[in-house]
Write a protein that holds these residues in place. Sequence first.
Motif, short mmCIF file in Angstrom:
data_model
loop_
_atom_site.label_atom_id
_atom_site.label_comp_id
_atom_site.label_asym_id
_atom_site.label_seq_id
_atom_site.Cartn_x
_atom_site.Cartn_y
_atom_site.Cartn_z
N THR A 23 -4.55 -3.87 -1.15
CA THR A 23 -3.95 -2.55 -1.20
C THR A 23 -4.94 -1.52 -0.66
O THR A 23 -6.06 -1.86 -0.26
CB THR A 23 -3.49 -2.20 -2.63
N THR B 14 -4.18 4.02 -3.78
CA THR B 14 -3.26 3.30 -4.66
C THR B 14 -4.03 2.52 -5.72
O THR B 14 -3.67 2.52 -6.90
CB THR B 14 -2.38 2.33 -3.84
N ARG C 88 -2.26 10.48 -14.21
CA ARG C 88 -2.16 10.40 -12.77
C ARG C 88 -2.62 11.71 -12.14
O ARG C 88 -2.29 12.78 -12.58
CB ARG C 88 -0.71 10.14 -12.33
N GLN D 93 -5.29 4.84 -8.48
CA GLN D 93 -4.25 5.28 -9.40
C GLN D 93 -3.86 4.17 -10.38
O GLN D 93 -3.62 4.43 -11.56
CB GLN D 93 -3.01 5.74 -8.62
N PHE E 12 0.84 -1.19 0.00
CA PHE E 12 0.00 0.00 0.00
C PHE E 12 0.87 1.24 0.00
O PHE E 12 2.03 1.23 0.40
CB PHE E 12 -0.97 0.01 1.18
N GLY E 13 0.31 2.33 -0.47
CA GLY E 13 1.03 3.59 -0.58
C GLY E 13 1.30 3.94 -2.04
O GLY E 13 1.56 3.05 -2.86
N LEU E 14 1.26 5.21 -2.36
CA LEU E 14 1.42 5.63 -3.75
C LEU E 14 2.80 5.31 -4.31
O LEU E 14 2.96 5.20 -5.52
CB LEU E 14 1.14 7.14 -3.87
N HIS E 15 3.80 5.15 -3.45
CA HIS E 15 5.13 4.78 -3.93
C HIS E 15 5.21 3.32 -4.37
O HIS E 15 6.23 2.88 -4.87
CB HIS E 15 6.18 5.06 -2.86
N LYS E 16 4.12 2.58 -4.18
CA LYS E 16 4.08 1.17 -4.58
C LYS E 16 3.31 0.94 -5.89
O LYS E 16 3.12 -0.19 -6.31
CB LYS E 16 3.43 0.33 -3.48
N ILE E 17 2.86 2.01 -6.54
CA ILE E 17 2.05 1.86 -7.74
C ILE E 17 2.77 1.05 -8.82
O ILE E 17 2.26 0.04 -9.32
CB ILE E 17 1.62 3.23 -8.30
N ASN F 209 -1.70 9.87 0.21
CA ASN F 209 -1.51 8.59 0.91
C ASN F 209 -0.03 8.33 1.01
O ASN F 209 0.64 8.19 0.01
CB ASN F 209 -2.20 7.48 0.12
#
Length: 322
Positions: free
Chosen positions: A294, A298, A311, A301, A272-277, A319
């Motif tokens: 997730t 996220t 995006r 996106q 989870f988290g936008l850096h994991k897209i 997030n």
Amino acid sequence: MVRVCRLYYYESWTQEKIAAQLGVSRPVISKMLQRARDEGIVEIVIHDDDHEVSKLEKELEQLFGLTQVLVVPTKDLNKELISSAVGKAAAQFVLKLIRNGDRVGVSWGNTLYHMVREFPLEKKENVKVIPLVGGTGNARNEMHSNQIAYELSKKLGVSCETLYAPAVVETEELKEQIIQLPNISSVLQEGEHIDVALVGIGNPYSMSTMERSGYLNEQVLAELKSLEVVADINSRFITRSGEVSSHPINRKVIGLPLEQLKQTKTVVGMAFGLHKIDCIIAALKGGYINMLITDEATAEQIVNIQQGTPRMSGRRGKNKGS
């Protein structure tokens, strides 16, 4: 206290009736019920059928051919609350997946740590928990696969194995020597016959568990980036297109190979988290998981990207999960 809770919640007795039955005043019962909630003996769960969340789950399932997706509502939650919300939801999801007699494999990482932390105490029969990747050392021990396997086995009241080896070693020759050791070989072989795999999806460049554990340095990270590596699963690195990277570090990992992971019937990927897209998309393209957990922002996106929508910052706020 438990008896009072059972009468009140299961039998639908009024507080007055319970008080009369036990020979105490109604306020005593009221305080006892509140104390049970404060101490976690009773948890109140509201099943809110959020249309937007359900829609995201179905869209992700259709886009990537997934068996099941759990999108956790995280609107207006801060980082700490998001971690807890995802952990609790993942714990309930996984609890329903595990059946008596299953062999459950676990990798490592922040999301799995929060999942196990929130996992309820519920006894299972003839279940064994098996670490899928090595993990030793002093840094972030609570996130290592061995510790996660141990903590999950305690919650389920079952046995677990331990993989006494690092996730990554210095040379390929050393790796070959280690995996031939009887106590290592036996655990790796058990990992090939699991029924359920619970794996984290890591970002090597942002809040990386592997980097914080000392397995990655600046040179290796630069090399991985040049090869378009965007994610790691079971400590093995994959490219943006979902392929296993050709970087030598992948040949020094002690754990279940990703091609073997694909043979597992149920593989739950958690991130989870936008850096994991980009990480999640790569894992889905590679076909390494068939279930996904997730958070809401996220998931939104990922759907937008797959459907060709630019995006956005997210209609539900920022997030910063992990």
